[in-house]
Design an enzyme around this catalytic site. Structure first.
Site, short mmCIF file in Angstrom:
data_model
loop_
_atom_site.label_atom_id
_atom_site.label_comp_id
_atom_site.label_asym_id
_atom_site.label_seq_id
_atom_site.Cartn_x
_atom_site.Cartn_y
_atom_site.Cartn_z
N HIS A 1 49.49 41.52 43.85
CA HIS A 1 48.31 42.20 44.26
C HIS A 1 48.15 42.32 45.67
O HIS A 1 48.38 41.57 46.34
CB HIS A 1 47.19 41.49 43.51
CG HIS A 1 46.88 40.10 43.80
ND1 HIS A 1 47.61 39.24 43.18
CD2 HIS A 1 46.22 39.58 44.96
CE1 HIS A 1 47.37 38.15 43.56
NE2 HIS A 1 46.52 38.28 44.57
N HIS B 1 45.36 42.63 48.51
CA HIS B 1 43.81 42.27 48.88
C HIS B 1 43.39 43.52 49.85
O HIS B 1 44.09 43.49 50.86
CB HIS B 1 43.42 40.96 49.69
CG HIS B 1 43.58 39.71 48.72
ND1 HIS B 1 42.83 39.32 48.03
CD2 HIS B 1 44.87 39.09 48.33
CE1 HIS B 1 43.20 38.20 47.33
NE2 HIS B 1 44.46 38.36 47.42
P1 AMP Z 1 45.48 35.23 45.45
O1 AMP Z 1 44.79 33.97 45.78
O2 AMP Z 1 46.21 35.94 46.68
O3 AMP Z 1 46.32 35.12 44.36
O4 AMP Z 1 44.36 36.33 45.13
C1 AMP Z 1 43.74 36.06 43.56
C2 AMP Z 1 42.47 36.83 43.95
O5 AMP Z 1 41.93 36.99 42.38
C3 AMP Z 1 41.44 35.70 44.51
O6 AMP Z 1 40.90 36.46 45.63
C4 AMP Z 1 40.41 35.50 43.38
O7 AMP Z 1 38.97 35.62 43.79
C5 AMP Z 1 40.47 36.92 42.51
N1 AMP Z 1 40.43 36.80 40.97
C6 AMP Z 1 40.27 35.84 40.42
N2 AMP Z 1 39.85 35.94 38.98
C7 AMP Z 1 39.52 37.30 38.95
C8 AMP Z 1 38.82 38.27 38.14
N3 AMP Z 1 38.61 37.77 36.84
N4 AMP Z 1 38.46 39.33 38.58
C9 AMP Z 1 38.81 39.61 39.81
N5 AMP Z 1 39.12 38.99 40.58
C10 AMP Z 1 39.70 37.82 40.55
#
Ligand code: AMP
Ligand code: ZN
Length: 113
Positions: free
Chosen positions: A99, A101
């Site tokens: 993903h 950001h």
């Molecule tokens: P990373 O730490 O780069 O893997 O980013 C994962 C992101 O997913 C984090 O910023 C979390 O806040 C976000 N996240 C986790 N669960 C959810 C969810 N159910 N819906 C939207 N974002 C989420």
């Protein structure tokens, strides 16, 4: 193929709720549930790739980056924004589904933490 127990695969399958801002055949954009800036979006491919090293589809990655720039414009981030792809434990990746950001709406530090 959707990977079992992957929260982003569950969101893409409609099994888990999220605020969806945009989607096409290959990717989706949602609001991050725990925003780290006034605007914090995630651009996520519909196919499950554990991280950027697993995805060989340059067209997909390019389209997601272009879409991130369009979303930044939609969110009025003309003062700047940041695109981040955390990859692996040392970078703090917590969801093992590729993903991007999109963060904006506040001043950012450099170098990042
Ligand atoms: P990373 O730490 O780069 O893997 O980013 C994962 C992101 O997913 C984090 O910023 C979390 O806040 C976000 N996240 C986790 N669960 C959810 C969810 N159910 N819906 C939207 N974002 C989420
Ligand atoms: Zn997944």
């Amino acid at each position: 193929m959707a990977k079992q127990n992957c929260i982003f695969c569950q969101i893409i399958a409609g099994e888990l709720k999220a605020t969806i801002l945009w989607e096409d055949d290959s990717a989706i954009a949602i609001r991050d549930l725990y925003p780290q800036a006034p605007t914090h979006l995630l651009i996520i491919p519909k196919e499950h790739y554990t991280d950027i090293t697993e995805c060989k589809d340059g067209l997909l990655i390019g389209n997601m980056l272009k879409q991130a720039a369009s979303l930044a414009s939609q969110e009025d981030l003309s003062n700047g924004f940041r695109l981040i792809i955390n990859t692996g434990p040392q970078a703090g990746q917590t969801v093992a589904h590729l993903h991007i950001h999109l963060l904006g709406g506040r001043n950012m530090q450099w170098p990042p933490g």
